[in-house]
Write a protein that holds these residues in place. Structure first.
Motif, PDB file in Angstrom:
ATOM      1  N   LEU A 130      -8.536  31.390 -66.147  1.00 10.65           N
ATOM      2  CA  LEU A 130      -9.969  31.189 -65.927  1.00 10.65           C
ATOM      3  C   LEU A 130     -10.180  29.985 -65.016  1.00 10.65           C
ATOM      4  O   LEU A 130      -9.435  29.010 -65.084  1.00 10.65           O
ATOM      5  CB  LEU A 130     -10.692  30.933 -67.256  1.00 10.65           C
ATOM      6  N   ASP A 131     -11.225  30.056 -64.188  1.00  8.90           N
ATOM      7  CA  ASP A 131     -11.477  28.980 -63.232  1.00  8.90           C
ATOM      8  C   ASP A 131     -12.956  28.627 -63.200  1.00  8.90           C
ATOM      9  O   ASP A 131     -13.779  29.412 -62.726  1.00  8.90           O
ATOM     10  CB  ASP A 131     -11.006  29.410 -61.837  1.00  8.90           C
ATOM     11  N   ARG A 132     -13.296  27.481 -63.768  1.00  5.97           N
ATOM     12  CA  ARG A 132     -14.658  26.922 -63.707  1.00  5.97           C
ATOM     13  C   ARG A 132     -15.726  27.931 -64.139  1.00  5.97           C
ATOM     14  O   ARG A 132     -16.642  28.266 -63.392  1.00  5.97           O
ATOM     15  CB  ARG A 132     -14.953  26.395 -62.303  1.00  5.97           C
ATOM     16  N   VAL A 133     -15.599  28.393 -65.349  1.00  2.00           N
ATOM     17  CA  VAL A 133     -16.584  29.339 -65.899  1.00  2.00           C
ATOM     18  C   VAL A 133     -17.742  28.562 -66.508  1.00  2.00           C
ATOM     19  O   VAL A 133     -17.540  27.677 -67.344  1.00  2.00           O
ATOM     20  CB  VAL A 133     -15.946  30.259 -66.960  1.00  2.00           C
ATOM     21  N   ASP A 134     -18.945  28.894 -66.075  1.00  5.57           N
ATOM     22  CA  ASP A 134     -20.178  28.344 -66.656  1.00  5.57           C
ATOM     23  C   ASP A 134     -21.013  29.516 -67.154  1.00  5.57           C
ATOM     24  O   ASP A 134     -21.289  30.461 -66.397  1.00  5.57           O
ATOM     25  CB  ASP A 134     -20.976  27.556 -65.619  1.00  5.57           C
ATOM     26  N   MET A 135     -21.427  29.432 -68.427  1.00  7.58           N
ATOM     27  CA  MET A 135     -22.171  30.541 -69.005  1.00  7.58           C
ATOM     28  C   MET A 135     -22.905  30.049 -70.251  1.00  7.58           C
ATOM     29  O   MET A 135     -22.367  29.237 -71.001  1.00  7.58           O
ATOM     30  CB  MET A 135     -21.188  31.661 -69.397  1.00  7.58           C
ATOM     31  N   LYS A 136     -24.110  30.532 -70.453  1.00  9.66           N
ATOM     32  CA  LYS A 136     -24.837  30.247 -71.686  1.00  9.66           C
ATOM     33  C   LYS A 136     -25.207  31.576 -72.342  1.00  9.66           C
ATOM     34  O   LYS A 136     -25.559  32.535 -71.648  1.00  9.66           O
ATOM     35  CB  LYS A 136     -26.091  29.417 -71.414  1.00  9.66           C
ATOM     36  N   VAL A 137     -25.117  31.601 -73.662  1.00 11.48           N
ATOM     37  CA  VAL A 137     -25.482  32.788 -74.430  1.00 11.48           C
ATOM     38  C   VAL A 137     -26.556  32.364 -75.422  1.00 11.48           C
ATOM     39  O   VAL A 137     -26.328  31.487 -76.262  1.00 11.48           O
ATOM     40  CB  VAL A 137     -24.277  33.386 -75.180  1.00 11.48           C
ATOM     41  N   ALA A 138     -27.733  32.985 -75.321  1.00 10.92           N
ATOM     42  CA  ALA A 138     -28.854  32.614 -76.186  1.00 10.92           C
ATOM     43  C   ALA A 138     -28.666  33.192 -77.593  1.00 10.92           C
ATOM     44  O   ALA A 138     -27.958  34.187 -77.789  1.00 10.92           O
ATOM     45  CB  ALA A 138     -30.158  33.132 -75.592  1.00 10.92           C
TER      46      ALA A 138
END
Length: 256
Positions: A17-25
């Protein structure tokens, strides 16, 4: 509910994985799609604390994940049931580990056994159950522990098509009743569209977020949703992105 912040993961020289940005509400049903080897399972293992990020951090419900997080419940492709315990005992196992009393354990286990349609099998052992029934027990066991987040890693991949469709519809109903935050991995676009409120397509290795799509198909949802024009519009959009990433993945692995 989940915040993934600049997360990379390497295993030696291999970068998954490389620089994963994610938000889960809270209350979202997020499905991860992508070519084999794009880091989907690695990302789930990081969320639940089975692995640690090489860089970045993951926060679940306000707590940074530093170790195996009891607030995340995991359902695997293989059922991981205790063969010497009955269905009811398997479902209640996590509650027993928490020190919850026998009467409350039985009542809670029974509620979720009924939710997954196994009321008549509470006293059966796993060897007496079909694959689909065993996977329902796995889901009931996770629900009984009342986690903040439920993570499912291709839980229906080993099942026949008819059983898979039945369990997809049941999982949608469970989601609609429970309002849990769910992250689900699949290789099936149809399955992703049936289940999700949102889909993230991962890039070819190393895994990054290639595309983030809101699934606006209406709820309550069942297999008939596949007959809608909107279903086919979304499927075409997703397939073009997935196909491009699969081709990139194949090219990156080809000998030069």
């Amino acid at each position: 509910m989940i915040s993934i912040e600049g997360v990379s993961k390497s295993f030696g020289d291999f970068k998954a994985l490389d620089r994963v940005d994610m938000k889960v509400a809270k209350g979202e049903f997020l499905v991860l799609l992508g070519a084999s080897g794009c880091g989907k399972s690695t990302l789930l293992n990081l969320i639940t604390g089975f692995e640690k990020p090489s860089t970045g951090r993951i926060v679940v419900n306000g707590r940074e994940v530093k170790d195996i997080d009891p607030h995340c419940g995991m359902v695997f492709q293989q059922y991981a049931l205790f063969p010497w315990l009955t269905v009811a005992e398997n479902v209640a196992f996590g509650l027993k580990m928490k020190g919850i009393g026998a009467a409350e354990r039985r009542a809670t286990a029974q509620r979720y056994i009924e939710m997954v349609g196994l009321k008549d099998f509470a006293n059966a052992y796993p060897k007496a159950l079909s694959g689909g029934m065993r996977q329902r027990v796995s889901i009931a066991r996770v629900l009984a522990n009342d986690p903040d987040v439920i993570l499912l890693d291709e839980p229906f991949a080993a099942l026949d098509a008819m059983t898979r469709q039945v369990l997809q519809e049941e999982l949608v109903q469970i989601y609609e009743k429970s309002g849990k935050t769910i992250v689900f991995i699949t290789h099936s676009i149809d399955e992703a569209l049936m289940l999700s409120t949102r889909m993230v397509i991962m890039s070819a290795r190393p895994g990054r977020v290639a595309c983030d799509i809101v699934n606006d198909l209406p709820h309550p949802r069942n297999a008939d949703v596949q007959l809608s024009a909107r279903f086919n519009e979304l499927k075409t959009q997703i397939w073009s992105t997935v196909q491009a990433e699969v081709m990139r993945s194949m090219e990156s692995r080809a000998p030069h």
